[in-house]
Structures are given as C-alpha cells and as structure tokens.
Write a protein that holds these residues in place. Structure first.
Motif, PDB file in Angstrom:
ATOM      1  N   HIS A 239      44.218 -48.370  29.748  1.00  0.00           N
ATOM      2  CA  HIS A 239      43.999 -49.601  28.985  1.00  0.00           C
ATOM      3  C   HIS A 239      45.280 -50.423  28.980  1.00  0.00           C
ATOM      4  CE1 HIS A 239      45.308 -46.562  26.103  1.00  0.00           C
ATOM      5  NE2 HIS A 239      45.601 -47.493  25.211  1.00  0.00           N
TER       6      HIS A 239
ATOM      7  N   ASP B   9      47.753 -51.023  26.605  1.00  0.00           N
ATOM      8  CA  ASP B   9      48.783 -50.872  25.575  1.00  0.00           C
ATOM      9  C   ASP B   9      50.208 -50.790  26.142  1.00  0.00           C
ATOM     10  OD1 ASP B   9      47.359 -51.121  23.290  1.00  0.00           O
ATOM     11  OD2 ASP B   9      47.104 -48.981  22.934  1.00  0.00           O
TER      12      ASP B   9
ATOM     13  N   ASP C 200      52.512 -48.571  25.755  1.00  0.00           N
ATOM     14  CA  ASP C 200      52.897 -47.246  26.265  1.00  0.00           C
ATOM     15  C   ASP C 200      52.131 -46.874  27.528  1.00  0.00           C
ATOM     16  OD1 ASP C 200      50.576 -47.182  24.668  1.00  0.00           O
ATOM     17  OD2 ASP C 200      50.758 -45.019  24.364  1.00  0.00           O
TER      18      ASP C 200
ATOM     19  N   HIS D 278      40.457 -46.152  22.842  1.00  0.00           N
ATOM     20  CA  HIS D 278      40.167 -47.015  21.722  1.00  0.00           C
ATOM     21  C   HIS D 278      40.040 -48.473  22.141  1.00  0.00           C
ATOM     22  CE1 HIS D 278      44.484 -48.375  21.553  1.00  0.00           C
ATOM     23  NE2 HIS D 278      44.639 -47.205  22.143  1.00  0.00           N
TER      24      HIS D 278
ATOM     25  N   ASP E  85      44.092 -42.021  25.364  1.00  0.00           N
ATOM     26  CA  ASP E  85      44.384 -41.743  23.951  1.00  0.00           C
ATOM     27  C   ASP E  85      43.382 -40.781  23.316  1.00  0.00           C
ATOM     28  OD1 ASP E  85      46.753 -43.169  23.523  1.00  0.00           O
ATOM     29  OD2 ASP E  85      45.678 -45.056  23.365  1.00  0.00           O
TER      30      ASP E  85
HETATM   31 FE   FE2 Z   1      46.503 -46.976  23.309  1.00  0.00          FE
END
Ligand code: FE2
Ligand code: FE2
Length: 264
Positions: A78, A80, A82, A154, A173
């Motif tokens: 995704h 994000d 990180d 998520h 995640d």
């Molecule tokens: Fe994430």
C-alpha cells in the motif's frame, strides 16, 4: 553492551529460489518494520522496502544476496511511509518496475520531483505496474508472485504477496505485531495477542472484510504468514491460530459509535 541483532533471516532457500527477510534495519524513532527479498534464478523482487530510513541499509544488505541491477520489481502492499516512500531512489538507481494498486499509482509521484527529472530511467508509465482490484500473478525469473486483494486491511487499495514456491504469504500490515526483536520466533500464540490486538482494532477497517479475506487465505497452500511488522506465523498450527483469532475480531468501523464523532 547490547547484542547486535541478526539483520537478515533466510525464510526459504531451495537453491534457485530464496526468500529473505530484514527485520532490524529501522533505527531510531521509526516503528519496527520488515523488508523482504524474493530471488528466483537470479532475478529479484523487493517487497515493501520502506522509506528513506531503510533505503541505504537495505541496499547494503541486498548486495550480500544480489546486484541491484537484478531487481525487476519493487512491490508495494500500500502507500504508507514505511512501505514505499523510498520509491524515488529505486526509480533512479535501478531499472525496477514499481508494482502498486491503481488507486495509489497516481499519488506516488507526489513523493519526489525525480519523476519529472531526467534522472529517472524511462518514463513513469514504463516504470509502473498498476494493479487492478482483483490482483494478478507477476512473473519473476521462472516463478510467479501472486498479488492478492487485501483491500481495507488497512489501506483502501491494499495487496498482499503470495509466493507459491516458498508457500509464504507476505501479509503487509495484516498480522503485524509490536515487538522488540522480530527475529525471535513466536512460541505462544495467546501471549502474542496483546502485541497485535490494539493495532488491528484501529488499523483494520471492519470484521466483514477480514472474514472475506480469511476465506480466501484458507484456500492457499501456506507454510508461513509473514507480516511487515513483528513476528511471522510459522507452520499450519500458528497460521490457523492467527486466522481463527482475527476472523472473530471486531475492528475499525465495528467499534465506532456516536461518541467517536463529537465536537472537540
Ligand atoms: Fe500501513
Ligand atoms: Fe506498516
């Protein structure tokens, strides 16, 4: 004196196909995160490489296993920080194709002006494989990596990566745990729950999507589920313990009510 942690773990190796995880490259204030390398017949894919924090140490570790010129894909579960904020560097210093949800592909150029500079090899369209919601199988060397839908777990456009040779699901995640040392094996599932519960209750969208996802995952031939934070689930027993637990967890919007939406 603190003991130096093992930087990389070989999750699978049959001679021509390897999966490696890097569990301790994040230093300082960043949340612990795992990065992954899949190698098949010398061709390489990097999964969820992270941001600026991990780019240098990760490339130094990768050089122990392969050359950067062998990296065919940088795959992002995704959008994000990180996960993929190091993307500009991969585009400039390697020939890799970035694999990401079509929902995020057009947002990623915001990460860096490298996309409009001639420092990037090729153009953006040539360097990007946009995944439709259904996912797809991506050829790596003589093997395949399956990009499996994991939307709303998520991120709204979320994928996980399944390696059918190693029988490993790299679950992003999902299954993440907050631990000090992710190279230590999981021994007792019950005592592991508190390290996962709060994260999943807040970061996962709803129990409905989790149940749909569990139904899909139970169809896979799996030896490991390896999340992007914390400890992997090794073997059928731990995998089933995790799936049985998460399947019943209320999370995200299940737990919200009018009290969550009041004027401050
Ligand atoms: Fe994430
Ligand atoms: Fe994460």
């Amino acid at each position: 004196m603190a003991l130096e942690r093992t930087t990389s773990q070989v999750l699978f190796d049959n001679g021509t196909h390897k999966c490696i995880s890097f569990t301790s490259l994040v230093k300082g204030e960043g949340v612990q995160a795992n990065q992954f390398l899949i190698l098949d017949n010398q061709r390489a894919a990097i999964l969820d490489p992270g941001g600026d924090l991990t780019y240098m140490p990760l490339t130094m570790e990768l050089n122990k296993y392969t050359k950067l010129s062998n990296v065919d894909y940088v795959m992002a579960s995704h959008q994000d920080p990180d996960i993929i904020t190091s993307m500009p560097r991969w585009l400039i210093y390697t020939d890799a194709t970035v694999v990401a949800s079509k929902l995020w592909a057009r947002f990623l150029p915001h990460l860096n002006s490298a996309f409009t500079s001639d420092r990037m090899k090729g153009n953006w369209e040539q360097r990007l494989l946009e995944l439709a919601d259904g996912g797809q199988r991506v050829r790596l060397g003589e093997s395949e990596i399956w990009a499996l839908p994991a939307h709303f777990m998520h991120s709204v456009g979320n994928f996980q990566f399944y390696d059918p040779i190693a029988k490993i699901l790299f679950s992003g995640d999902m299954g993440a745990s907050m631990v000090d040392d992710a190279s230590q094996p999981l021994t007792d599932f019950q005592s592991h729950i508190p390290k996962m519960k709060g994260f999943h209750q807040r970061y996962m969208c709803s129990n409905k999507v989790i149940r749909l996802w569990v139904n899909m995952v139970r169809q896979l031939d799996l030896d490991m589920i390896v999340p992007q934070h914390g400890t992997p689930f090794m073997g059928k027993q731990q995998i089933n313990e995790f799936l049985d637990w998460i399947e019943t967890l209320e999370c995200g919007i299940d737990l919200f009510n009018q009290n969550s939406f009041r004027l401050p």
